[in-house]
Design a protein around this motif. Structure first.
Motif, PDB file in Angstrom:
ATOM      1  N   VAL A  46       1.206  -0.820  -0.092  1.00 47.05           N
ATOM      2  CA  VAL A  46       0.022  -0.074  -0.335  1.00 47.05           C
ATOM      3  C   VAL A  46       1.118   1.052   0.283  1.00 47.05           C
ATOM      4  O   VAL A  46       1.625   0.934   0.688  1.00 47.05           O
ATOM      5  N   HIS A  47       0.780   2.194  -1.030  1.00 48.32           N
ATOM      6  CA  HIS A  47       1.203   3.400  -0.889  1.00 48.32           C
ATOM      7  C   HIS A  47       0.550   4.546  -0.472  1.00 48.32           C
ATOM      8  O   HIS A  47      -0.739   5.196  -0.964  1.00 48.32           O
ATOM      9  N   PHE A  48       1.022   5.073   0.606  1.00 41.39           N
ATOM     10  CA  PHE A  48       1.055   5.904   1.266  1.00 41.39           C
ATOM     11  C   PHE A  48       0.901   7.356   0.794  1.00 41.39           C
ATOM     12  O   PHE A  48       2.313   7.261   1.140  1.00 41.39           O
ATOM     13  N   ARG A  49       0.347   8.237   0.442  1.00 36.85           N
ATOM     14  CA  ARG A  49       0.360   9.073  -0.410  1.00 36.85           C
ATOM     15  C   ARG A  49      -0.473  10.667   0.546  1.00 36.85           C
ATOM     16  O   ARG A  49      -0.879  10.698   0.414  1.00 36.85           O
ATOM     17  N   SER A  50       0.329  11.772   0.639  1.00 38.44           N
ATOM     18  CA  SER A  50      -0.779  13.159   1.828  1.00 38.44           C
ATOM     19  C   SER A  50       0.568  13.831   1.379  1.00 38.44           C
ATOM     20  O   SER A  50       1.907  13.812   1.068  1.00 38.44           O
ATOM     21  N   ASP A  51      -0.009  15.095   1.467  1.00 45.39           N
ATOM     22  CA  ASP A  51       0.668  16.462   1.418  1.00 45.39           C
ATOM     23  C   ASP A  51       1.426  16.319   2.438  1.00 45.39           C
ATOM     24  O   ASP A  51       2.385  17.267   3.178  1.00 45.39           O
ATOM     25  N   SER A  52       1.702  15.407   3.556  1.00 40.36           N
ATOM     26  CA  SER A  52       2.439  16.369   4.357  1.00 40.36           C
ATOM     27  C   SER A  52       3.588  14.448   5.118  1.00 40.36           C
ATOM     28  O   SER A  52       4.751  14.604   5.494  1.00 40.36           O
TER      29      SER A  52
END
Length: 152
Positions: free
Chosen positions: A70-76
């Motif tokens: 699972v690739h988590f991507r966020s603004d932070s």
């Protein structure tokens, strides 16, 4: 890029989960999650998974199934989390975990717990037996804004 492992330990119809309620400034505080943590330099994913499970539960895994990433991507933050599950014939004695409270949860009750919204997507794939998960979860702050799974 941060790499981590997350393992769901299963015994019969119950899954061992960790309620995050003990660490200061924990991004997962108040959520139920699997068992896992960060990959150390020079460590394989399987070694990381076994180490994290042992450190948090006292369970020595002999075998675990990989379910994908699972690739988590966020603004932070950005993280690639490698999913595992392990079947046990009987419930072992657990140690106290410094990160939260461990509990055996009936599989059909997991969806009722406070989880990260994205976790519901990959847990659905895992419970269906998928071993080719290649999912990207895009967050803005704590809000899930997009889900894609190339593993299908």
């Amino acid at each position: 890029m941060l790499h981590s492992t997350l393992c769901y330990i299963i015994c019969g119809q119950e899954w061992l989960l960790l309620y995050r309620n003990k660490k200061k400034d924990d991004v997962n505080e108040g959520k139920w999650i699997g068992i896992g943590g960060k990959l150390k330099e020079g460590e394989t994913l399987e070694e990381c998974n076994r180490r994290e499970v042992f450190e948090e539960t006292g369970i020595r895994l002999s075998r675990a199934v990989s379910h994908g990433t699972v690739h988590f991507r966020s603004d932070s933050w950005q993280e690639d989390m490698h999913l595992f599950s392990a079947q046990l014939a009987e419930k072992p004695r657990l140690i106290a975990c410094s990160e939260g409270t461990l509990a055996w949860i009936p599989k059909d009750k997991i969806k009722d717990l406070p989880l990260w919204e994205g976790d519901r997507y990959f847990l659905s794939e895992m419970t269906a037996g998928r071993t080719d998960i290649d999912m990207t979860l895009l967050y803005e702050g704590d809000t899930l804004v997009s889900v894609s799974n190339k593993g299908r």
